[in-house]
Design an enzyme around this catalytic site. Structure first.
Site, PDB file in Angstrom:
ATOM      1  N   GLY A   1      26.222  39.698  38.611  1.00 63.56           N
ATOM      2  CA  GLY A   1      26.130  38.340  38.045  1.00 63.56           C
ATOM      3  C   GLY A   1      24.957  37.617  37.130  1.00 63.56           C
TER       4      GLY A   1
ATOM      5  CD  GLU B   1      24.931  32.749  42.452  1.00 64.57           C
ATOM      6  OE1 GLU B   1      25.653  33.757  42.017  1.00 64.57           O
ATOM      7  OE2 GLU B   1      25.334  33.305  43.619  1.00 64.57           O
ATOM      8  CG  ASP B   2      27.083  34.542  38.026  1.00 70.64           C
ATOM      9  OD1 ASP B   2      27.389  34.688  39.585  1.00 70.64           O
ATOM     10  OD2 ASP B   2      27.794  35.695  38.291  1.00 70.64           O
TER      11      ASP B   2
ATOM     12  CG  ASP C   1      34.972  29.865  41.741  1.00 66.10           C
ATOM     13  OD1 ASP C   1      35.074  29.572  42.124  1.00 66.10           O
ATOM     14  OD2 ASP C   1      35.331  31.070  42.538  1.00 66.10           O
TER      15      ASP C   1
ATOM     16  CE  LYS D   1      35.294  29.440  37.765  1.00 66.00           C
ATOM     17  NZ  LYS D   1      36.612  30.979  38.689  1.00 66.00           N
TER      18      LYS D   1
ATOM     19  CB  VAL E   1      34.975  32.282  33.130  1.00 66.03           C
ATOM     20  CG1 VAL E   1      35.525  31.753  32.658  1.00 66.03           C
ATOM     21  CG2 VAL E   1      33.585  31.579  34.313  1.00 66.03           C
TER      22      VAL E   1
ATOM     23  CG  ASP F   1      32.259  41.553  38.089  1.00 59.57           C
ATOM     24  OD1 ASP F   1      32.100  41.369  37.874  1.00 59.57           O
ATOM     25  OD2 ASP F   1      32.854  42.848  37.870  1.00 59.57           O
TER      26      ASP F   1
ATOM     27  NE  ARG G   1      28.193  43.441  35.987  1.00 58.40           N
ATOM     28  CZ  ARG G   1      28.777  42.454  36.280  1.00 58.40           C
ATOM     29  NH1 ARG G   1      28.502  41.025  36.840  1.00 58.40           N
ATOM     30  NH2 ARG G   1      29.372  43.339  38.248  1.00 58.40           N
TER      31      ARG G   1
HETATM   32  P1  5GP Z   1      31.375  31.497  45.271  1.00 55.94           P
HETATM   33  O1  5GP Z   1      30.600  32.060  46.290  1.00 55.94           O
HETATM   34  O2  5GP Z   1      31.026  30.584  44.415  1.00 55.94           O
HETATM   35  O3  5GP Z   1      32.928  31.482  45.090  1.00 55.94           O
HETATM   36  O4  5GP Z   1      31.437  32.623  43.739  1.00 55.94           O
HETATM   37  C1  5GP Z   1      29.928  33.201  43.826  1.00 55.94           C
HETATM   38  C2  5GP Z   1      30.373  34.976  42.528  1.00 55.94           C
HETATM   39  O5  5GP Z   1      31.775  35.394  42.481  1.00 55.94           O
HETATM   40  C3  5GP Z   1      29.595  34.636  41.327  1.00 55.94           C
HETATM   41  O6  5GP Z   1      28.154  34.775  41.118  1.00 55.94           O
HETATM   42  C4  5GP Z   1      30.489  35.137  41.005  1.00 55.94           C
HETATM   43  O7  5GP Z   1      29.898  37.174  41.152  1.00 55.94           O
HETATM   44  C5  5GP Z   1      31.594  35.689  40.953  1.00 55.94           C
HETATM   45  N1  5GP Z   1      32.691  34.935  40.359  1.00 55.94           N
HETATM   46  C6  5GP Z   1      33.123  33.242  41.097  1.00 55.94           C
HETATM   47  N2  5GP Z   1      33.794  33.224  40.267  1.00 55.94           N
HETATM   48  C7  5GP Z   1      34.178  34.172  38.992  1.00 55.94           C
HETATM   49  C8  5GP Z   1      34.732  33.410  37.785  1.00 55.94           C
HETATM   50  O8  5GP Z   1      35.687  32.887  37.216  1.00 55.94           O
HETATM   51  N3  5GP Z   1      34.720  34.662  36.765  1.00 55.94           N
HETATM   52  C9  5GP Z   1      33.679  35.864  37.375  1.00 55.94           C
HETATM   53  N4  5GP Z   1      33.874  36.787  36.479  1.00 55.94           N
HETATM   54  N5  5GP Z   1      33.443  35.765  38.596  1.00 55.94           N
HETATM   55  C10 5GP Z   1      33.651  35.176  39.319  1.00 55.94           C
END
Ligand code: 5GP
Length: 196
Positions: A57, A112-113, A116, A144, A166, A172, A178
């Site tokens: 991402g 990081e992108d 979440d 978020k 998103v 993606d 992407r």
């Molecule tokens: P986390 O571990 O913080 O829950 O999520 C991290 C990864 O989940 C991010 O690097 C991303 O690849 C994916 N991700 C989290 N939220 C979103 C979102 O709203 N859209 C997309 N496309 N990927 C997300």
């Protein structure tokens, strides 16, 4: 924007679902320029930072952030598993490709992108901390706040956003979207209409 680049539309469809424009290309690039200047100031007396982009991402954000930092920086990548076809975090973080660079004694910035639940960022920070960097900071384009499951401190945040799925700008949906230049958010109204 080059004349050949397509203007970002207000609505896009991906995997049969409707998404609306949330952050424009201009808003994203303006914020990244500010983050790049901030990083350059912060590292002026510290040393050359190495950006560790988290694939897939963050590949576009990492490239743009690196080019927004005036002065020297290095880059390497770490690959974690993605959401796959789903829209909610699995809570499972799997390493798919390790970082090649030696990080001991280096000034590391994890890129990081999106943060979440925070589980991926925490995982990467823990992995890099174990390699004894001289310093470690974190950057994310999006965060978020309402989705956080673990506390993780992020030094450079592009935008705090609503707790909705998103896509675009590297992010993606089932590996698609992407390439969109802007960020799009799931259009909940159209989901409600569909289920009514
Ligand atoms: P986390 O571990 O913080 O829950 O999520 C991290 C990864 O989940 C991010 O690097 C991303 O690849 C994916 N991700 C989290 N939220 C979103 C979102 O709203 N859209 C997309 N496309 N990927 C997300």
């Amino acid at each position: 924007m080059p004349e050949t680049a397509a203007a970002a539309p207000d609505i896009v469809h991906c995997q049969g679902e409707r998404f609306r424009l949330y952050l424009s290309e201009e808003e994203i690039q303006t914020r990244i320029r500010a983050l790049g200047e901030q990083i350059a100031t912060d590292y002026a007396d510290l040393g050359v930072p190495i950006l560790i982009g988290v694939l897939n991402g963050a590949f576009i954000f990492t490239a743009d952030l690196m080019r927004a930092i005036p002065g020297d920086s290095e880059v390497d990548f770490y690959k974690l598993s993605s959401y796959g076809e789903r829209k909610v975090s699995s809570g499972q973080v799997t390493e798919l490709k390790d970082i090649d660079a030696k990080l001991e004694g280096r000034h590391v910035i994890v890129v990081e992108d999106i943060v979440d639940t925070g589980l991926s960022m925490k995982y990467v920070i823990d992995q890099i901390t174990a390699r004894n960097p001289a310093s470690l900071r974190a950057a994310t384009l999006l965060r978020k706040p309402d989705a956080a499951k673990v506390e993780v401190s992020v030094d450079y945040v592009g935008f705090d956003i609503d707790n909705l799925f998103v896509i675009g700008y590297g992010l993606d949906y089932g590996q698609l979207a992407r390439n969109l230049r802007a960020i799009y958010i799931l259009d909940e109204e159209s989901e409600e209409e569909a289920s009514a």
